[in-house]
Design a protein around this motif. Structure first.
Motif, PDB file in Angstrom:
ATOM      1  N   ASP A  33      73.642  37.293  28.080  1.00 22.72           N
ATOM      2  CA  ASP A  33      72.430  36.821  28.679  1.00 22.72           C
ATOM      3  C   ASP A  33      72.004  35.767  28.279  1.00 22.72           C
ATOM      4  O   ASP A  33      71.608  35.128  28.463  1.00 22.72           O
ATOM      5  CB  ASP A  33      72.129  38.536  28.225  1.00 22.72           C
ATOM      6  N   LEU A  34      72.474  35.132  27.480  1.00 16.47           N
ATOM      7  CA  LEU A  34      72.188  34.413  26.691  1.00 16.47           C
ATOM      8  C   LEU A  34      72.778  32.632  27.712  1.00 16.47           C
ATOM      9  O   LEU A  34      71.810  31.877  27.684  1.00 16.47           O
ATOM     10  CB  LEU A  34      72.987  33.769  25.136  1.00 16.47           C
ATOM     11  N   ALA A  35      73.781  32.873  28.250  1.00 21.86           N
ATOM     12  CA  ALA A  35      73.749  31.810  29.596  1.00 21.86           C
ATOM     13  C   ALA A  35      72.314  32.010  30.443  1.00 21.86           C
ATOM     14  O   ALA A  35      72.423  30.785  31.167  1.00 21.86           O
ATOM     15  CB  ALA A  35      74.610  32.525  30.065  1.00 21.86           C
ATOM     16  N   ASP A  36      71.403  32.860  30.807  1.00 18.56           N
ATOM     17  CA  ASP A  36      70.295  32.990  31.212  1.00 18.56           C
ATOM     18  C   ASP A  36      69.486  32.236  30.793  1.00 18.56           C
ATOM     19  O   ASP A  36      68.232  31.371  32.015  1.00 18.56           O
ATOM     20  CB  ASP A  36      70.197  34.380  31.587  1.00 18.56           C
ATOM     21  N   GLY A  44      70.067  38.556  18.652  1.00 23.08           N
ATOM     22  CA  GLY A  44      70.133  39.846  17.558  1.00 23.08           C
ATOM     23  C   GLY A  44      69.306  39.955  16.546  1.00 23.08           C
ATOM     24  O   GLY A  44      69.090  40.165  15.669  1.00 23.08           O
ATOM     25  N   CYS A  45      68.058  40.442  17.283  1.00 21.55           N
ATOM     26  CA  CYS A  45      66.337  40.020  16.532  1.00 21.55           C
ATOM     27  C   CYS A  45      66.349  41.140  15.295  1.00 21.55           C
ATOM     28  O   CYS A  45      65.587  41.926  14.274  1.00 21.55           O
ATOM     29  CB  CYS A  45      65.461  40.076  17.163  1.00 21.55           C
ATOM     30  N   GLY A  46      67.562  42.727  16.034  1.00 22.09           N
ATOM     31  CA  GLY A  46      66.482  43.145  15.144  1.00 22.09           C
ATOM     32  C   GLY A  46      65.231  44.727  16.124  1.00 22.09           C
ATOM     33  O   GLY A  46      65.003  44.034  16.480  1.00 22.09           O
ATOM     34  N   ASP A  47      64.546  44.696  14.261  1.00 21.49           N
ATOM     35  CA  ASP A  47      63.294  45.336  14.541  1.00 21.49           C
ATOM     36  C   ASP A  47      62.474  44.318  14.748  1.00 21.49           C
ATOM     37  O   ASP A  47      61.329  44.345  14.753  1.00 21.49           O
ATOM     38  CB  ASP A  47      63.184  46.385  13.799  1.00 21.49           C
ATOM     39  N   GLY A  48      62.979  43.097  14.284  1.00 27.50           N
ATOM     40  CA  GLY A  48      61.688  41.627  15.114  1.00 27.50           C
ATOM     41  C   GLY A  48      61.655  41.826  13.751  1.00 27.50           C
ATOM     42  O   GLY A  48      60.482  40.226  13.932  1.00 27.50           O
ATOM     43  N   THR A  49      61.712  41.826  12.180  1.00 26.35           N
ATOM     44  CA  THR A  49      60.880  41.627  10.992  1.00 26.35           C
ATOM     45  C   THR A  49      60.998  40.248  10.621  1.00 26.35           C
ATOM     46  O   THR A  49      59.933  39.262  10.299  1.00 26.35           O
ATOM     47  CB  THR A  49      62.705  41.664   9.659  1.00 26.35           C
ATOM     48  N   LEU A  50      62.373  39.675  11.309  1.00 24.13           N
ATOM     49  CA  LEU A  50      62.070  37.894  10.679  1.00 24.13           C
ATOM     50  C   LEU A  50      61.305  37.143  11.479  1.00 24.13           C
ATOM     51  O   LEU A  50      60.138  36.055  11.745  1.00 24.13           O
ATOM     52  CB  LEU A  50      63.660  37.244  11.339  1.00 24.13           C
ATOM     53  N   GLY A  67      69.066  42.777  25.576  1.00 17.61           N
ATOM     54  CA  GLY A  67      69.774  41.872  26.045  1.00 17.61           C
ATOM     55  C   GLY A  67      71.389  41.711  25.907  1.00 17.61           C
ATOM     56  O   GLY A  67      71.526  42.151  24.257  1.00 17.61           O
ATOM     57  N   ASP A  68      72.572  41.305  26.047  1.00 16.48           N
ATOM     58  CA  ASP A  68      73.513  41.215  25.141  1.00 16.48           C
ATOM     59  C   ASP A  68      73.823  39.654  25.302  1.00 16.48           C
ATOM     60  O   ASP A  68      74.463  39.306  25.959  1.00 16.48           O
ATOM     61  CB  ASP A  68      75.144  42.319  26.030  1.00 16.48           C
TER      62      ASP A  68
END
Length: 196
Positions: free
Chosen positions: A71-74, A25-31, A66-67
């Protein structure tokens, strides 16, 4: 770390330099940009919003659409040193499953969320009899992505029931860090550092 939200700044401060990081859930990748530039981390991201993914990728960040609910299960076990879930847990279909996945793919996890027991929220609900709107929860009840309204006390109990270790916790109100005493009603949002 100027310009980061207080919860993201606290997470960035505690992520070890050079770590392999997954920001869910990184959004625009600021972090991610801060971790790559300031701490030489190998940061990867997952985001559901295609516009946010495009923005992050245009900044040169490694982000996939991804959701996290599926998708984290992958991702393989232990693929990352750190998994981050910032202001997203309350939007998850199955927060219990999502937390298990975070702690499976990362050796440790940082989770931040809005505290629905914050005193201003309680007061607004008491006086108006309606779901409150705040700076951190700006949408009306029917517009919000939040489907699980949790408190700091709820989250602590949730972790204890699952045997999850808390190696750090930080609390924020009005954009500033506050002490942990009475955080369940004093804090607008919280950050927890977790491990198995």
């Amino acid at each position: 770390m100027i310009g980061l939200r207080p919860d993201l700044a606290k997470i960035a401060e505690h992520v070890p330099g050079g770590a392999r990081v997954l920001d869910v859930g990184c959004g625009d990748g600021t972090l991610m940009a801060e971790l790559q530039g300031g701490k030489q981390c190998d940061a990867r991201g997952m985001e559901i919003d295609p516009d946010q993914v495009a923005m992050a990728v245009s900044r040169g960040l490694s982000v996939v659409q991804g959701d996290a609910n599926r998708d984290l299960a992958d991702y393989p076990d232990g693929a990352f040193d750190v998994a981050i879930l910032s202001q997203t847990l309350q939007t998850a279909q199955r927060p219990d499953w999502l937390l298990e996945q975070l702690l499976r793919v990362g050796r440790e996890a940082f989770v931040s969320f809005p505290n629905f027991a914050y005193w201003r929220m309680r007061l607004a609900l008491l006086h108006q009899g309606r779901m409150p709107i705040s700076r951190h929860l700006p949408g009306s009840w029917y517009q919000t992505a939040n489907i699980h309204h949790l408190t700091i006390a709820d989250f602590r109990e949730f972790l204890a029931q699952r045997g999850v270790n808390v190696s750090g916790s930080w609390f924020f109100a009005n954009g500033k860090e506050i002490g942990g005493g009475n955080a369940n009603w004093r804090a607008e949002h919280a950050v927890f550092q977790l491990s198995r």
